[in-house]
Design a protein around this motif. Structure first.
Motif, mmCIF file in Angstrom:
data_model
loop_
_atom_site.group_PDB
_atom_site.id
_atom_site.type_symbol
_atom_site.label_atom_id
_atom_site.label_comp_id
_atom_site.label_asym_id
_atom_site.label_seq_id
_atom_site.Cartn_x
_atom_site.Cartn_y
_atom_site.Cartn_z
ATOM 1 N N THR A 358 0.815 -1.182 0.176
ATOM 2 C CA THR A 358 0.058 0.073 -0.048
ATOM 3 C C THR A 358 0.741 1.345 -0.197
ATOM 4 O O THR A 358 0.495 2.327 -0.371
ATOM 5 C CB THR A 358 -0.956 -0.047 1.258
ATOM 6 N N SER A 380 -1.326 6.677 0.672
ATOM 7 C CA SER A 380 -1.631 5.578 1.883
ATOM 8 C C SER A 380 -1.299 6.221 3.067
ATOM 9 O O SER A 380 -0.418 7.338 3.206
ATOM 10 C CB SER A 380 -0.648 4.313 1.782
ATOM 11 N N ASN A 401 -2.605 -0.641 8.568
ATOM 12 C CA ASN A 401 -2.853 0.428 7.182
ATOM 13 C C ASN A 401 -4.360 0.965 7.406
ATOM 14 O O ASN A 401 -5.317 0.144 7.444
ATOM 15 C CB ASN A 401 -2.762 -0.160 5.901
ATOM 16 N N ALA A 404 -5.530 3.010 1.937
ATOM 17 C CA ALA A 404 -4.593 2.278 0.927
ATOM 18 C C ALA A 404 -4.757 2.961 -0.396
ATOM 19 O O ALA A 404 -4.467 2.813 -1.555
ATOM 20 C CB ALA A 404 -5.206 0.859 0.606
#
Length: 658
Positions: A358, A380, A401, A404
């Protein structure tokens, strides 16, 4: 028979939202504006002209102007004093102390790079400064020190005959304002088994001496390497320890090529092998890994090999989070030991390389807010959280994360706002709340294609009319020519301010509990939105409205503006249609005295100066008007402070269909 009187129709606009450049002026809501500059749409019947900027003066009543072209500005609090820091084109930095009104140098010319510098703070003890290529520095309000800390101590001779732990003395830092490094030795079976740093120190620009004394033994020796975060430096990794190495004193490590100079290292031997190379000088200017060569000779052994690694990744971010300092470079985030701003070597220090796909490129920025450390890529966002130390002393944390597809290359336009983080990228403004990113800038869609992203883009918070707002400063060519403006956001509404056509840099500072926005224009420092008496140029451009019948042409007859004016001055009004604008009508609050013959009576004061009478407070300013169109609207401009608009009114007659 007399003709029937044409029916007159009326339109009154008192419900105010904000700017909308997403659609054509004929397609936005009647409560929206196609342009609204220096006027804040606070609420129903309440459009308030914002204040202009004020020059910042020192305690000696001298306007604050920095010495060179400013390339970055930010604010820090050191020892309970608020500072504006200005980093300049020639590599120097200067400060303005908001608390006591003084100015001074942070660093001399050549200290920093001419772009990409960033600063944050450690507690209230010091400012932390990261330079993209020159490394890590701190400033305690008096002295700037390069945080060249002792990164590693290699035991080059274990010695013999030790009955107690000997004393380890590390040489003083090169910078007299630096922090002295300290270490302790551990022994077993009469020899030194390890040397542990207890204070990494700072201000070391070259490898210090390490002296081992006492403990009843002899011959113990060690060598220290320096950690600096500077680019163009070399680290040597042992790829084969070889065999039969017994003589450390004549084991020679030679580093050649790579385009740089002065890199040097000392081999550390153990069990007949070379276990590591401690860099006594990391060198500088190295750029070419392909022809960087490391050779090892002497020492009585053979077959040892090593390779040089050039630190070519520029530093991109710095943050203070969870009792540590975090520095990003390339795809790596390094973190200091728990409770330390300068120890990147101890067991609880370390680094993590983001390997997930990502993050398409390198890390752009770090931001500490809302109990998270945010790591921004250009498309990201990751967050680090739940930082903890294990029983063995190592550090663990969670890396998640949360976006993305949305990030930002505009590192100075990322900042916290309430419990959200706002970020401006090349196609919009987004709010990150929890793990969700949402676009909040649909109203600015018309402006974004005209933003000059080769010029500085900055953001910050500011308190306006008792409301906490977010402001983004950028150069655009959507309205009024190529110039800097501030896009200001609050309560899901946007409006535009112009605090100087060439105002490049802004930074927020909480002053006396109020979040204030400062700006730099041509190296002069200003407090934005603070001058309640200086003239402010304002523009309000309403939607073009169908007046409840989009297929009929309308003839404008009269127009009016409900407003409160605190000063004498003029309002300039045009009636607009899809075909163009009427001549400009001037409205004012100046009262004229006439006698019975209709002659104007003049007034003078006791100094023989002419005086005017004004109708301060609320008034309905009205005029006859001429304009045709299927859509009608108003554009109102003024150049004065202290205006509050309450409504816009039209009188018109319906004419032909189509």
């Amino acid at each position: 028979m007399a003709a029937a009187e044409q029916k007159k129709s009326y339109q009154v606009i008192k419900q105010f939202k904000g700017l909308n450049t997403k659609a054509n002026r004929t397609s936005i809501g009647e409560d929206e504006f196609s342009w609204i500059e220096n006027v804040m749409p606070i609420g129903y019947a309440n459009l308030k002209v914002v204040n202009n900027r004020s020059t910042v003066y020192t305690s000696g009543n001298v306007a604050v102007t920095f010495s060179n072209n400013v390339v970055h500005t930010t604010s820090v609090n050191v020892n309970n004093k608020d500072y504006i820091l200005a980093f300049e084109q020639d590599g120097r930095a200067e400060y303005f102390n908001i608390t006591d009104g003084t100015t001074g140098n942070v660093a001399v010319s050549g200290t920093f790079s001419n772009s990409g510098v960033q600063a944050t703070q450690w507690k209230i003890d010091r400012a932390l400064i990261i330079d993209p290529s020159k490394g890590y520095f701190t400033w305690d309000g008096n002295n700037t020190v390069a945080v060249g800390s002792v990164g590693v101590i290699g035991l080059s001779n274990a010695g013999s005959g030790y009955t107690s732990a000997p004393a380890v003395t590390i040489g003083a830092p090169n910078d007299p304002n630096g922090v002295q490094a300290n270490a302790t030795a551990t022994i077993a079976n009469g020899v030194i088994t390890s040397i542990t740093l207890t204070e990494a120190g700072s201000g070391y620009t070259s490898s210090p001496t390490v002296t081992i004394t006492g403990g009843g033994g002899s011959s113990g020796a060690a060598v220290a390497g320096v950690l600096s975060f500077a680019t163009g430096t070399v680290t040597v990794l042992v790829t084969n320890g070889g065999t039969d190495y017994t003589n450390a004193s004549n084991t020679v490590v030679t580093i050649t090529g790579g385009g740089g100079s002065n890199a040097a290292g000392t081999a550390i031997l153990s069990g007949g092998q070379i276990t590591q190379v401690v860099m006594t000088n990391p060198g500088s200017g190295y750029t070419n890994s392909a022809n960087l060569t490391v050779t090892i000779t002497g020492g009585g052994g053979s077959n040892a090999t090593a390779k040089g690694v050039i630190n070519s990744s520029q530093n991109t971010g710095i943050a203070s989070f969870s009792g540590r300092v975090w520095i990003s470079y390339g795809r790596t985030v390094a973190y200091s030991a728990a409770g330390s701003y300068n120890d990147f070597t101890s067991v609880s220090a370390g680094n993590v390389i983001l390997t997930d796909s990502t993050l398409h490129g390198n890390i752009i920025q770090l931001l500490s807010a809302n109990n998270f450390l945010y790591i921004f890529g250009d498309d990201s966002i990751n967050v680090f959280s739940d930082v903890r130390v294990t029983t063995t002393g190592t550090t663990l944390f969670t890396n998640t994360n949360v976006s993305a597809s949305v990030g930002s290359k505009r590192k100075y336009a990322i900042f916290p706002y309430f419990r959200a983080v706002l970020l401006l990228n090349d196609y919009g403004v987004y709010a990150l709340v929890g793990s969700t990113t949402s676009k909040i800038s649909d109203a600015l869609d018309g402006i974004f294609p005209t933003i000059d992203f080769t010029s500085p883009v900055y953001g910050g918070q500011v308190l306006l009319n008792g409301i906490l707002c977010a402001a983004f400063n950028f150069k655009q060519n959507y309205y009024g020519g190529s110039r800097y403006v501030q896009a200001v956001f609050f309560e899901k509404k946007w409006f535009i301010t112009s605090e100087g056509d060439t105002l490049q840099y802004i930074t927020s500072v909480p002053v006396s509990g109020l979040i204030t926005l400062y700006g730099i224009d041509s190296n002069a420092l200003y407090t934005l939105y603070s001058n309640s008496t200086g003239n402010t140029s304002s523009t309000v451009q309403t939607a073009l409205m169908p007046m409840n019948d989009p297929i009929r042409t309308k003839q404008a007859l009269k127009a009016a503006i409900e407003a409160t004016l605190l000063n004498s001055g003029n309002l300039y009004l045009t009636i607009d249609s899809e075909a163009g604008s009427s001549p400009q009508y001037m409205l004012n609050n100046i009262a004229t005295w006439t006698n019975a013959f209709g002659n104007t009576i003049g007034w003078i004061n006791n100094s023989s100066a002419s005086i005017s009478w004004i109708g301060a407070g609320y008034n309905l300013y009205k005029t006859d008007a001429q304009q045709y169109g299927k859509y009608l609207g108003q554009t109102v401009t003024a150049t004065m402070p202290g205006i509050t608009y309450h409504g816009y009114e039209f009188e018109h007659e319906l004419r032909v269909r189509f």
